[in-house]
Design a protein around this motif. Structure first.
Motif, PDB file in Angstrom:
ATOM      1  N   THR A 272       0.832  -1.199   0.000  1.00  0.00           N
ATOM      2  CA  THR A 272       0.000   0.000   0.000  1.00  0.00           C
ATOM      3  C   THR A 272       0.874   1.259   0.000  1.00  0.00           C
ATOM      4  N   PRO A 273       0.347   2.350  -0.510  1.00  0.00           N
ATOM      5  CA  PRO A 273       1.091   3.609  -0.459  1.00  0.00           C
ATOM      6  C   PRO A 273       1.433   4.021   0.973  1.00  0.00           C
ATOM      7  N   GLY A 274       0.544   3.739   1.921  1.00  0.00           N
ATOM      8  CA  GLY A 274       0.806   4.092   3.309  1.00  0.00           C
ATOM      9  C   GLY A 274       1.984   3.336   3.886  1.00  0.00           C
ATOM     10  N   ALA A 275       2.076   2.049   3.584  1.00  0.00           N
ATOM     11  CA  ALA A 275       3.210   1.249   4.061  1.00  0.00           C
ATOM     12  C   ALA A 275       4.511   1.746   3.442  1.00  0.00           C
ATOM     13  N   ARG A 276       4.469   2.060   2.155  1.00  0.00           N
ATOM     14  CA  ARG A 276       5.665   2.619   1.494  1.00  0.00           C
ATOM     15  C   ARG A 276       6.053   3.945   2.133  1.00  0.00           C
ATOM     16  N   ALA A 277       5.065   4.762   2.418  1.00  0.00           N
ATOM     17  CA  ALA A 277       5.326   6.073   3.024  1.00  0.00           C
ATOM     18  C   ALA A 277       5.963   5.917   4.400  1.00  0.00           C
ATOM     19  N   PHE A 278       5.516   4.912   5.176  1.00  0.00           N
ATOM     20  CA  PHE A 278       6.091   4.679   6.493  1.00  0.00           C
ATOM     21  C   PHE A 278       7.578   4.356   6.396  1.00  0.00           C
ATOM     22  N   VAL A 279       7.932   3.422   5.512  1.00  0.00           N
ATOM     23  CA  VAL A 279       9.337   3.029   5.386  1.00  0.00           C
ATOM     24  C   VAL A 279      10.161   4.178   4.823  1.00  0.00           C
ATOM     25  N   ALA A 280       9.635   4.868   3.826  1.00  0.00           N
ATOM     26  CA  ALA A 280      10.361   6.004   3.254  1.00  0.00           C
ATOM     27  C   ALA A 280      10.595   7.079   4.305  1.00  0.00           C
ATOM     28  N   ALA A 281       9.586   7.347   5.134  1.00  0.00           N
ATOM     29  CA  ALA A 281       9.732   8.356   6.186  1.00  0.00           C
ATOM     30  C   ALA A 281      10.742   7.909   7.231  1.00  0.00           C
ATOM     31  N   ALA A 282      10.763   6.619   7.554  1.00  0.00           N
ATOM     32  CA  ALA A 282      11.740   6.104   8.515  1.00  0.00           C
ATOM     33  C   ALA A 282      13.160   6.260   7.983  1.00  0.00           C
ATOM     34  N   LEU A 283      13.343   6.063   6.685  1.00  0.00           N
ATOM     35  CA  LEU A 283      14.671   6.188   6.073  1.00  0.00           C
ATOM     36  C   LEU A 283      15.101   7.636   5.905  1.00  0.00           C
ATOM     37  N   ASP A 284      14.144   8.539   5.796  1.00  0.00           N
ATOM     38  CA  ASP A 284      14.450   9.946   5.545  1.00  0.00           C
ATOM     39  C   ASP A 284      14.546  10.691   6.870  1.00  0.00           C
ATOM     40  N   LEU A 285      15.662  10.518   7.541  1.00  0.00           N
ATOM     41  CA  LEU A 285      15.855  11.061   8.884  1.00  0.00           C
ATOM     42  C   LEU A 285      15.835  12.583   8.932  1.00  0.00           C
ATOM     43  N   ASP A 286      16.112  13.224   7.802  1.00  0.00           N
ATOM     44  CA  ASP A 286      16.198  14.679   7.771  1.00  0.00           C
ATOM     45  C   ASP A 286      14.847  15.341   7.507  1.00  0.00           C
ATOM     46  N   ASN A 287      13.832  14.561   7.199  1.00  0.00           N
ATOM     47  CA  ASN A 287      12.554  15.115   6.776  1.00  0.00           C
ATOM     48  C   ASN A 287      11.664  15.392   7.986  1.00  0.00           C
ATOM     49  N   HIS A 288      11.362  16.651   8.187  1.00  0.00           N
ATOM     50  CA  HIS A 288      10.445  17.040   9.249  1.00  0.00           C
ATOM     51  C   HIS A 288       9.238  17.781   8.678  1.00  0.00           C
ATOM     52  N   ASP A 289       9.007  17.633   7.369  1.00  0.00           N
ATOM     53  CA  ASP A 289       7.903  18.279   6.675  1.00  0.00           C
ATOM     54  C   ASP A 289       6.631  17.464   6.923  1.00  0.00           C
ATOM     55  N   GLU A 290       5.684  18.040   7.646  1.00  0.00           N
ATOM     56  CA  GLU A 290       4.461  17.313   8.008  1.00  0.00           C
ATOM     57  C   GLU A 290       3.689  16.835   6.785  1.00  0.00           C
TER      58      GLU A 290
END
Length: 127
Positions: free
Chosen positions: A39-57
């Motif tokens: 699902t897009p949500g599951a992909r988004a979770f992993v991508a967000a976990a990998l993107d440590l610098d991203n604090h954009d809500e």
């Protein structure tokens, strides 16, 4: 240096993502959450976990919404973080960076549930 540079770039991130999903789909506890089609949500979770610098809500919103919608239990999240760590270790990432990414994944769940570290500190002070 960005988090993607720290983990080795897009190729390493994509390989880790693919490895994670393969592991998660084979895990009886997670198969119903991840599904045969990711699902897009599951992909988004992993991508967000990998993107440590991203604090954009706005960038984190799909991951947080998926976590809140799925209502992951502690065991579910433990398995997800464990599979992600194994996928990253298989790519040769050092233990410190893997631990940082795992902590970031844990923080995403807390954010989805509305639990913030400063809230916990305030409770301790008030007690």
């Amino acid at each position: 240096m960005t988090s993607y540079e720290r983990i080795g770039g897009e190729a390493v991130a994509q390989a880790a993502l693919d490895d994670f999903f393969q592991r998660a789909q084979q895990d009886d506890l997670l198969a119903h959450l991840i599904g045969a089609v990711i699902t897009p949500g599951a992909r988004a979770f992993v991508a967000a976990a990998l993107d440590l610098d991203n604090h954009d809500e706005a960038m984190l919103a799909p991951a947080l919404a998926w976590l809140a919608e799925e209502g992951l239990e502690d065991d579910d999240l433990d398995h997800m973080v464990g599979h992600l760590a194994l996928a990253l270790e298989a790519r040769g990432l050092d233990d410190e960076l893997v631990a940082e990414i795992a902590d970031h994944a844990e923080a995403l769940r807390d954010a989805a549930l509305g639990v913030w570290p400063e809230d916990e500190d305030e409770d301790e002070v008030a007690a």
